[in-house]
Each structure stands twice: as C-alpha cells, then as structure tokens.
Design a protein around this motif. Sequence first.
Motif, PDB file in Angstrom:
ATOM      1  N   LEU A  40      31.943 -52.276 -37.498  1.00  0.00           N
ATOM      2  CA  LEU A  40      31.129 -51.456 -38.391  1.00  0.00           C
ATOM      3  C   LEU A  40      30.906 -50.067 -37.806  1.00  0.00           C
ATOM      4  O   LEU A  40      31.036 -49.049 -38.498  1.00  0.00           O
ATOM      5  CB  LEU A  40      29.784 -52.143 -38.635  1.00  0.00           C
ATOM      6  N   GLY A  41      30.582 -50.032 -36.506  1.00  0.00           N
ATOM      7  CA  GLY A  41      30.308 -48.752 -35.865  1.00  0.00           C
ATOM      8  C   GLY A  41      31.523 -47.861 -35.762  1.00  0.00           C
ATOM      9  O   GLY A  41      31.464 -46.669 -36.067  1.00  0.00           O
ATOM     10  N   THR A  42      32.652 -48.423 -35.354  1.00  0.00           N
ATOM     11  CA  THR A  42      33.875 -47.635 -35.137  1.00  0.00           C
ATOM     12  C   THR A  42      34.343 -46.933 -36.404  1.00  0.00           C
ATOM     13  O   THR A  42      34.802 -45.783 -36.355  1.00  0.00           O
ATOM     14  CB  THR A  42      35.007 -48.543 -34.602  1.00  0.00           C
ATOM     15  N   TRP A  43      34.189 -47.602 -37.545  1.00  0.00           N
ATOM     16  CA  TRP A  43      34.735 -47.061 -38.791  1.00  0.00           C
ATOM     17  C   TRP A  43      33.718 -46.323 -39.652  1.00  0.00           C
ATOM     18  O   TRP A  43      34.099 -45.705 -40.653  1.00  0.00           O
ATOM     19  CB  TRP A  43      35.383 -48.182 -39.608  1.00  0.00           C
ATOM     20  N   THR A  44      32.450 -46.372 -39.274  1.00  0.00           N
ATOM     21  CA  THR A  44      31.449 -45.683 -40.105  1.00  0.00           C
ATOM     22  C   THR A  44      30.395 -44.941 -39.268  1.00  0.00           C
ATOM     23  O   THR A  44      30.425 -43.716 -39.145  1.00  0.00           O
ATOM     24  CB  THR A  44      30.737 -46.678 -41.045  1.00  0.00           C
ATOM     25  N   LEU A  45      29.468 -45.698 -38.692  1.00  0.00           N
ATOM     26  CA  LEU A  45      28.266 -45.078 -38.130  1.00  0.00           C
ATOM     27  C   LEU A  45      28.492 -44.301 -36.844  1.00  0.00           C
ATOM     28  O   LEU A  45      27.847 -43.268 -36.622  1.00  0.00           O
ATOM     29  CB  LEU A  45      27.190 -46.148 -37.908  1.00  0.00           C
ATOM     30  N   PHE A  46      29.389 -44.766 -35.968  1.00  0.00           N
ATOM     31  CA  PHE A  46      29.608 -44.041 -34.712  1.00  0.00           C
ATOM     32  C   PHE A  46      30.208 -42.654 -34.953  1.00  0.00           C
ATOM     33  O   PHE A  46      29.725 -41.667 -34.377  1.00  0.00           O
ATOM     34  CB  PHE A  46      30.489 -44.856 -33.762  1.00  0.00           C
ATOM     35  N   PRO A  47      31.256 -42.520 -35.782  1.00  0.00           N
ATOM     36  CA  PRO A  47      31.770 -41.170 -36.055  1.00  0.00           C
ATOM     37  C   PRO A  47      30.722 -40.256 -36.689  1.00  0.00           C
ATOM     38  O   PRO A  47      30.667 -39.061 -36.382  1.00  0.00           O
ATOM     39  CB  PRO A  47      32.931 -41.425 -37.022  1.00  0.00           C
ATOM     40  N   ILE A  48      29.887 -40.819 -37.564  1.00  0.00           N
ATOM     41  CA  ILE A  48      28.838 -40.010 -38.193  1.00  0.00           C
ATOM     42  C   ILE A  48      27.852 -39.512 -37.143  1.00  0.00           C
ATOM     43  O   ILE A  48      27.474 -38.327 -37.133  1.00  0.00           O
ATOM     44  CB  ILE A  48      28.099 -40.818 -39.281  1.00  0.00           C
ATOM     45  N   PHE A  49      27.447 -40.408 -36.232  1.00  0.00           N
ATOM     46  CA  PHE A  49      26.482 -40.008 -35.208  1.00  0.00           C
ATOM     47  C   PHE A  49      27.044 -38.940 -34.273  1.00  0.00           C
ATOM     48  O   PHE A  49      26.447 -37.877 -34.090  1.00  0.00           O
ATOM     49  CB  PHE A  49      26.032 -41.219 -34.391  1.00  0.00           C
ATOM     50  N   PHE A  50      28.205 -39.222 -33.674  1.00  0.00           N
ATOM     51  CA  PHE A  50      28.769 -38.277 -32.714  1.00  0.00           C
ATOM     52  C   PHE A  50      29.144 -36.956 -33.378  1.00  0.00           C
ATOM     53  O   PHE A  50      28.954 -35.879 -32.816  1.00  0.00           O
ATOM     54  CB  PHE A  50      29.980 -38.892 -32.015  1.00  0.00           C
ATOM     55  N   GLY A  51      29.689 -37.033 -34.586  1.00  0.00           N
ATOM     56  CA  GLY A  51      30.044 -35.805 -35.302  1.00  0.00           C
ATOM     57  C   GLY A  51      28.822 -34.994 -35.693  1.00  0.00           C
ATOM     58  O   GLY A  51      28.838 -33.764 -35.651  1.00  0.00           O
ATOM     59  N   SER A  52      27.735 -35.683 -36.041  1.00  0.00           N
ATOM     60  CA  SER A  52      26.532 -34.977 -36.503  1.00  0.00           C
ATOM     61  C   SER A  52      25.889 -34.152 -35.397  1.00  0.00           C
ATOM     62  O   SER A  52      25.185 -33.175 -35.679  1.00  0.00           O
ATOM     63  CB  SER A  52      25.514 -35.973 -37.066  1.00  0.00           C
ATOM     64  N   ILE A  53      26.102 -34.535 -34.133  1.00  0.00           N
ATOM     65  CA  ILE A  53      25.561 -33.730 -33.029  1.00  0.00           C
ATOM     66  C   ILE A  53      26.157 -32.328 -33.070  1.00  0.00           C
ATOM     67  O   ILE A  53      25.460 -31.328 -32.908  1.00  0.00           O
ATOM     68  CB  ILE A  53      25.848 -34.405 -31.673  1.00  0.00           C
ATOM     69  N   GLY A  54      27.473 -32.249 -33.322  1.00  0.00           N
ATOM     70  CA  GLY A  54      28.130 -30.948 -33.421  1.00  0.00           C
ATOM     71  C   GLY A  54      27.673 -30.127 -34.600  1.00  0.00           C
ATOM     72  O   GLY A  54      27.779 -28.889 -34.601  1.00  0.00           O
ATOM     73  N   LEU A  55      27.132 -30.794 -35.641  1.00  0.00           N
ATOM     74  CA  LEU A  55      26.654 -30.078 -36.830  1.00  0.00           C
ATOM     75  C   LEU A  55      25.444 -29.208 -36.525  1.00  0.00           C
ATOM     76  O   LEU A  55      25.121 -28.296 -37.308  1.00  0.00           O
ATOM     77  CB  LEU A  55      26.295 -31.077 -37.945  1.00  0.00           C
ATOM     78  N   HIS A  56      24.760 -29.481 -35.420  1.00  0.00           N
ATOM     79  CA  HIS A  56      23.570 -28.689 -35.066  1.00  0.00           C
ATOM     80  C   HIS A  56      23.926 -27.347 -34.417  1.00  0.00           C
ATOM     81  O   HIS A  56      23.049 -26.513 -34.194  1.00  0.00           O
ATOM     82  CB  HIS A  56      22.677 -29.482 -34.103  1.00  0.00           C
ATOM     83  N   ILE A  57      25.192 -27.168 -34.112  1.00  0.00           N
ATOM     84  CA  ILE A  57      25.623 -25.915 -33.474  1.00  0.00           C
ATOM     85  C   ILE A  57      25.675 -24.796 -34.492  1.00  0.00           C
ATOM     86  O   ILE A  57      26.195 -24.944 -35.590  1.00  0.00           O
ATOM     87  CB  ILE A  57      27.022 -26.079 -32.835  1.00  0.00           C
ATOM     88  N   SER A  58      25.140 -23.639 -34.132  1.00  0.00           N
ATOM     89  CA  SER A  58      25.234 -22.430 -34.949  1.00  0.00           C
ATOM     90  C   SER A  58      25.635 -21.268 -34.053  1.00  0.00           C
ATOM     91  O   SER A  58      25.118 -21.129 -32.944  1.00  0.00           O
ATOM     92  CB  SER A  58      23.893 -22.130 -35.622  1.00  0.00           C
ATOM     93  N   LEU A  59      26.575 -20.466 -34.531  1.00  0.00           N
ATOM     94  CA  LEU A  59      27.049 -19.334 -33.728  1.00  0.00           C
ATOM     95  C   LEU A  59      26.297 -18.041 -34.042  1.00  0.00           C
ATOM     96  O   LEU A  59      26.558 -17.007 -33.437  1.00  0.00           O
ATOM     97  CB  LEU A  59      28.555 -19.125 -33.974  1.00  0.00           C
ATOM     98  N   ASN A  60      25.360 -18.096 -34.992  1.00  0.00           N
ATOM     99  CA  ASN A  60      24.590 -16.908 -35.353  1.00  0.00           C
ATOM    100  C   ASN A  60      23.714 -16.443 -34.194  1.00  0.00           C
ATOM    101  O   ASN A  60      22.953 -17.231 -33.628  1.00  0.00           O
ATOM    102  CB  ASN A  60      23.693 -17.204 -36.567  1.00  0.00           C
ATOM    103  N   GLY A  61      23.835 -15.176 -33.851  1.00  0.00           N
ATOM    104  CA  GLY A  61      23.028 -14.604 -32.778  1.00  0.00           C
ATOM    105  C   GLY A  61      23.476 -14.989 -31.384  1.00  0.00           C
ATOM    106  O   GLY A  61      22.796 -14.689 -30.409  1.00  0.00           O
ATOM    107  N   LEU A  62      24.638 -15.651 -31.297  1.00  0.00           N
ATOM    108  CA  LEU A  62      25.119 -16.119 -29.996  1.00  0.00           C
ATOM    109  C   LEU A  62      25.415 -14.967 -29.041  1.00  0.00           C
ATOM    110  O   LEU A  62      25.211 -15.076 -27.835  1.00  0.00           O
ATOM    111  CB  LEU A  62      26.388 -16.967 -30.188  1.00  0.00           C
ATOM    112  N   GLN A  63      25.864 -13.828 -29.609  1.00  0.00           N
ATOM    113  CA  GLN A  63      26.216 -12.691 -28.762  1.00  0.00           C
ATOM    114  C   GLN A  63      25.006 -12.135 -28.004  1.00  0.00           C
ATOM    115  O   GLN A  63      25.153 -11.475 -26.976  1.00  0.00           O
ATOM    116  CB  GLN A  63      26.860 -11.577 -29.599  1.00  0.00           C
ATOM    117  N   LYS A  64      23.797 -12.431 -28.518  1.00  0.00           N
ATOM    118  CA  LYS A  64      22.591 -11.925 -27.869  1.00  0.00           C
ATOM    119  C   LYS A  64      22.073 -12.856 -26.771  1.00  0.00           C
ATOM    120  O   LYS A  64      21.371 -12.407 -25.860  1.00  0.00           O
ATOM    121  CB  LYS A  64      21.482 -11.733 -28.917  1.00  0.00           C
TER     122      LYS A  64
END
Length: 321
Positions: free
Chosen positions: A206-230
């Motif tokens: 269940l985890g390999t095909w659904t919930l684990f990819p969602i969890f690990f991928g969702s961590i990257g969704l919190h990244i924003s490059l706005n204002g990074l140069q500062k």
Amino acid sequence: MGILGQLIILIIVTFIMGRIGQKLGFAEVVGQLIAGIIIGPALLHWVTTGETVSFLSELGVLLLMFTAGLETDIGQLKRNLNGATLTAIMGVVVPLILFIVVALVLGYQFNISIFWGIVFAATSISITISVLGESGQLGSQVGAVVLGAAVLDDMLALLLVGAYVLVFGGQGLSLSTLLPIVVFILGLVADRLPSSGKILKFANLLGTWTLFPIFFGSIGLHISLNGLQKTWSLIIVLTVLAVATKYYGAQWGARLAKLDKPAARAVGAGMVSRGDMALVVAQIGLSADLIAKNIFGDMVFVIIISTIIAPLLLRPLLKRI
C-alpha cells in the motif's frame, strides 16, 4: 488541474524519480524528494500543497512508522537502549545550543533564538527508515540505535516545544504531533502477532504504490525559490550547521555508548534528517507568530535540504560497517 490529477502526477513522477535515484546510486528517497521540488511550486507548478495532499502525506508518515515498528527487532532495541539515549541527548543538545547562539548573533530576540534551537534539534526518522530498510539495516545495531534515538529525539522535541509554550506563550501541541510515535509503538506490538508477516507485506504494498510517494514528494512541494537570491547565503550557513550539529552531536553520543567509529558515523548520518518533525515544530512557531513568514520559508528550505543530504551521507557509511 483537479486534485485527483495532481495526486496521480505526484505518485507517478515521484515513483519514477525514486527509481532513477536508485539507478544513479543514490537512495530512492532522494529521487522522491527531488521529484516534489520539480513538479511543485518551485519549478513546474503541476502539484501544489493543500488539505488533501497534506492529509495523505500525514497518513504516509503514520504508515511508514507502523511498518518500521513491524520491522524493528525489539531485543536489539533493548540491548542498545544506552546507545540510543546518549545519541538522542547529544543529538538534541548540540544543535539546540549552537542554533540559539547563531540566532542571537544574527540579532534575534532571546525567545525567538530558543525556538530556532528547538526547530533544528528535532529529528525525522521517516527518511532514515527508508534508507535503513533499503540497505537491510533496520534490525542491525545501527538501525536499533538510530530508531531508538530518533523516537527519543521526537519526544524531547515535543517536550521542548511544550515547555517553550508554557514559558513564552503561543499555541500548544495537538494530539496529531504525537501520533507517529504512537503508531511506531503499535507496529512493535503488532510484530508479535502471528499474522505480522502478512500485515507488513500489505502495508509495504500500500505504501510503495500510494502513500509513501505522496509523503516524500510532498516534502519537496514546500520548496519555494521566491526571494532565494536575498537569503541564499543564510540558507547555506544554516544548512551546514544543521547537518554538522546533528552528525557530530549524535556521533559523539554513539561513541560515548562505546559504538565503534564506522557505526557511530552511520548513526550520526542517520540522525541528520529533519523532515516532518522539524516542519511540524516550525509550523507551530509560524501559527503562534513566533517566527515571521520569510524566516519560516528559509527554515523549510534548510529542513528539506538537510533531509535530502541525510540519505546521501548515510548510504555509503552503512556499506562500511
């Protein structure tokens, strides 16, 4: 695009990137974390964070912790309790003190500086569990010490947040922040059942095909490059500090517990990941107006980068044991 379409894209791309990560010699989870950055708000903007993604991501954490409990050797955990305790204490004290000092040097108030220390004192076991399982080390001495220390770390982090709220005010903790630890313990108990093998097989499927990819991928969704140069220079400094304080702090604790150098280094690397627990603590600070939105964004960036670095450090060190 509807939420169902976003979830399908998140699962497929994260799964593919995880396999690519493995083929390139990295841990699968590294590819999955990078997938979230690529398809998230930082770059392609195909998938965004929201209530549904957050809910399924939290379920992924719980399922991961449950499977970790099922795969953990309780006897090994008991035999290495001293090592886990010393590792946890040193892994909390070193980043707690150094981040408070750095925040004070940067001009932040004392109460906010303390909160910085608490955020980066936290450890996320979910990423490390994936690498330990992939390497067949969950039942080893290193696996037992890291798992035990990470659980104790989470408890210490939650106690620190609770104490902080009592002293300085702000919003308290919800029961949901304690659930990963509770579910891990439930997994340990379920391992004693006659059908534990079937339960583990189903949970992993269940985890390999659904919930684990969602969890690990969702961590990257919190990244924003706005204002990074500062703020890129501050992010680099904080990332180096985040990695070094956990790696060396936990390693020193493991050495005090008489682990040999290769094992202690692997333990140190296994404690580097901040991931979900640090994000939870940082979110509490944002909700309680203890940290500004721009600082929260920088913290999230550092948390995610350290989470990506952790498996890159850990995997080669496990091979030397």
